[in-house]
Design a protein around this motif. Structure first.
Motif, PDB file in Angstrom:
ATOM      1  N   SER A   1       3.910  -3.145  -0.410  1.00 43.29           N
ATOM      2  CA  SER A   1       3.442  -2.040   0.425  1.00 43.29           C
ATOM      3  C   SER A   1       3.898  -0.680  -0.090  1.00 43.29           C
ATOM      4  O   SER A   1       3.585   0.344   0.521  1.00 43.29           O
ATOM      5  N   ALA A   2       4.626  -0.652  -1.211  1.00 46.06           N
ATOM      6  CA  ALA A   2       5.122   0.609  -1.759  1.00 46.06           C
ATOM      7  C   ALA A   2       4.095   1.205  -2.716  1.00 46.06           C
ATOM      8  O   ALA A   2       4.356   1.431  -3.895  1.00 46.06           O
ATOM      9  N   ASN A   3       2.900   1.446  -2.210  1.00 44.64           N
ATOM     10  CA  ASN A   3       1.825   1.987  -3.035  1.00 44.64           C
ATOM     11  C   ASN A   3       0.860   2.760  -2.146  1.00 44.64           C
ATOM     12  O   ASN A   3       0.920   2.670  -0.918  1.00 44.64           O
ATOM     13  N   PHE A   4      -0.032   3.509  -2.799  1.00 48.49           N
ATOM     14  CA  PHE A   4      -0.981   4.348  -2.076  1.00 48.49           C
ATOM     15  C   PHE A   4      -2.414   3.957  -2.434  1.00 48.49           C
ATOM     16  O   PHE A   4      -2.643   3.123  -3.315  1.00 48.49           O
ATOM     17  N   ALA A   5      -3.352   4.574  -1.767  1.00 50.96           N
ATOM     18  CA  ALA A   5      -4.761   4.233  -1.996  1.00 50.96           C
ATOM     19  C   ALA A   5      -5.149   4.405  -3.459  1.00 50.96           C
ATOM     20  O   ALA A   5      -5.895   3.580  -4.013  1.00 50.96           O
ATOM     21  N   VAL A   6      -4.634   5.442  -4.110  1.00 45.56           N
ATOM     22  CA  VAL A   6      -4.982   5.684  -5.511  1.00 45.56           C
ATOM     23  C   VAL A   6      -4.452   4.554  -6.403  1.00 45.56           C
ATOM     24  O   VAL A   6      -5.080   4.190  -7.403  1.00 45.56           O
TER      25      VAL A   6
ATOM     26  N   SER B   1      10.358  -3.625  -4.442  1.00 49.28           N
ATOM     27  CA  SER B   1      10.010  -3.907  -3.040  1.00 49.28           C
ATOM     28  C   SER B   1       9.788  -5.402  -2.898  1.00 49.28           C
ATOM     29  O   SER B   1      10.730  -6.174  -2.760  1.00 49.28           O
ATOM     30  N   ILE B   2       8.541  -5.837  -2.950  1.00 46.96           N
ATOM     31  CA  ILE B   2       8.246  -7.264  -2.863  1.00 46.96           C
ATOM     32  C   ILE B   2       8.651  -7.955  -4.173  1.00 46.96           C
ATOM     33  O   ILE B   2       8.546  -7.372  -5.253  1.00 46.96           O
ATOM     34  N   GLN B   3       9.158  -9.177  -4.063  1.00 45.09           N
ATOM     35  CA  GLN B   3       9.581  -9.956  -5.235  1.00 45.09           C
ATOM     36  C   GLN B   3      10.559  -9.168  -6.114  1.00 45.09           C
ATOM     37  O   GLN B   3      10.428  -9.117  -7.340  1.00 45.09           O
ATOM     38  N   SER B   4      11.549  -8.572  -5.487  1.00 47.08           N
ATOM     39  CA  SER B   4      12.531  -7.760  -6.201  1.00 47.08           C
ATOM     40  C   SER B   4      13.660  -8.617  -6.740  1.00 47.08           C
ATOM     41  O   SER B   4      13.955  -9.701  -6.226  1.00 47.08           O
TER      42      SER B   4
ATOM     43  N   ARG C   1      15.167   4.362  -5.055  1.00 42.49           N
ATOM     44  CA  ARG C   1      16.396   4.766  -4.360  1.00 42.49           C
ATOM     45  C   ARG C   1      16.214   4.767  -2.853  1.00 42.49           C
ATOM     46  O   ARG C   1      17.132   4.409  -2.104  1.00 42.49           O
ATOM     47  N   GLU C   2      15.039   5.150  -2.403  1.00 46.81           N
ATOM     48  CA  GLU C   2      14.780   5.096  -0.963  1.00 46.81           C
ATOM     49  C   GLU C   2      14.788   3.651  -0.459  1.00 46.81           C
ATOM     50  O   GLU C   2      15.310   3.372   0.624  1.00 46.81           O
ATOM     51  N   LEU C   3      14.232   2.749  -1.236  1.00 49.26           N
ATOM     52  CA  LEU C   3      14.112   1.357  -0.804  1.00 49.26           C
ATOM     53  C   LEU C   3      15.460   0.642  -0.735  1.00 49.26           C
ATOM     54  O   LEU C   3      15.648  -0.250   0.096  1.00 49.26           O
ATOM     55  N   VAL C   4      16.412   1.007  -1.609  1.00 47.03           N
ATOM     56  CA  VAL C   4      17.683   0.273  -1.666  1.00 47.03           C
ATOM     57  C   VAL C   4      18.862   1.091  -1.154  1.00 47.03           C
ATOM     58  O   VAL C   4      20.013   0.660  -1.278  1.00 47.03           O
TER      59      VAL C   4
ATOM     60  N   ALA D   1       1.132  -3.108  -5.929  1.00 47.95           N
ATOM     61  CA  ALA D   1      -0.105  -3.469  -5.229  1.00 47.95           C
ATOM     62  C   ALA D   1      -0.617  -4.834  -5.702  1.00 47.95           C
ATOM     63  O   ALA D   1      -1.060  -5.657  -4.896  1.00 47.95           O
ATOM     64  N   LEU D   2      -0.551  -5.084  -7.009  1.00 46.68           N
ATOM     65  CA  LEU D   2      -0.994  -6.367  -7.540  1.00 46.68           C
ATOM     66  C   LEU D   2      -0.151  -7.516  -6.996  1.00 46.68           C
ATOM     67  O   LEU D   2      -0.643  -8.631  -6.816  1.00 46.68           O
TER      68      LEU D   2
END
Length: 278
Positions: A47-52, A102-105, A133-136, A42-43
């Motif tokens: 987009s691989a994050n939730f509201a919490v 995800s981003i900047q991987s 694992r889902e992302l790649v 998130a920082l």
């Protein structure tokens, strides 16, 4: 704070009852709790994050106004290391404590210059491993391994890594943004990793620092409270301690000052890094 990690992954070889990843994940994947790796995502604007997790990121910004800038500076450092390793002819990358790729991987950085390079991600957090694992899953040459960076031999013997990376050839080893959650002696740990790598390999490591103040103690307490499950708690070390530990890797500088002063910006982050060859 008592040092507690996630249950250690099983060593390579026959399965040990009760240590399957799915069983651990079932007890750890509580979407009502923030996850540190998702918070970092998130920082970074991922987009691989939730509201919490976004709420946790907002809390981190409140207690440390530079936390987002530091996270981005660390990733920019990693990108420069990857490009440098590629320029040296390295096409194998091992990312320890990878977080959410995800981003900047790392694979994004690597495949932008060499689509055929191999990237092996490693993390101890089963939630991170499942997300990663889902992302790649559809990316050839990229793997995610549930393993503990404190056990270098077990990491390299893991099936996903032993079948993907060739230890007889140079590897770029990245331990960036994770060592401040490791309570073991870092000099010994980093030395063990160097001993297992082929000549010509590159090692890069970073560690956030902070002076010993009441504000730091309050920040550490807040972060430990937010991430009470799985993390061992922050092991923030002062600059001298970090410098001594990372010196086994190479010259120690602020992450913005590698490979030369101001390479990543004019303002130092209090985030130290070192890069060296084996």
């Amino acid at each position: 704070m008592q040092v507690e990690y996630y249950p250690a992954p099983p060593p390579p070889g026959p399965r040990v009852a009760g240590l399957e990843l799915d069983a651990i994940l079932a007890s750890a994947a509580d979407l009502e709790l923030p996850n540190y790796a998702r918070t970092v995502d998130a920082l970074l604007g991922g987009s691989a994050n939730f509201a919490v997790d976004r709420a946790a990121a907002a809390e981190l910004r409140r207690i440390d106004r530079l936390v987002e800038v530091r996270a981005r500076a660390n990733r920019a450092f990693v990108r420069r290391v990857v490009r440098d390793a590629h320029a040296r002819g390295i096409d194998q990358f091992l990312d320890l404590g990878c977080g959410i790729p995800s981003i900047q991987s790392v694979h994004g950085f690597v495949h932008a210059v060499n689509p055929h390079a191999r990237v092996a991600y490693v993390d101890l957090d089963p939630v991170v491993v499942a997300h990663a694992r889902e992302l790649v899953a559809d990316l050839p040459g990229v793997s995610v391994t549930w393993a503990d960076l404190r056990s270098p031999g077990c990491v390299l013997d893991a099936a996903e890594i032993a079948g993907r990376l060739d230890p007889s050839r140079p590897i770029a080893l990245l331990a960036c943004g994770v060592l401040h959650f490791v309570h073991d002696d870092l000099t010994t740990l980093l030395s063990r990793w160097r001993e297992l790598l082929a000549p010509g390999s590159v090692v890069a490591a970073t560690h956030v620092t902070a002076p010993r103040t009441a504000a730091r103690s309050a920040a550490v307490t807040t972060v430990d409270r937010m991430y009470s499950r799985g993390l061992a708690g922050l092991a923030l070390r002062d600059p001298a301690e970090v410098g001594d530990a990372l010196a086994v890797v190479g010259p120690v500088v602020d992450v913005v000052d590698w490979p030369h002063a101001g390479a990543g910006g004019r303002h130092r982050m209090g985030y130290l890094g070192a890069v060296g060859t084996v």
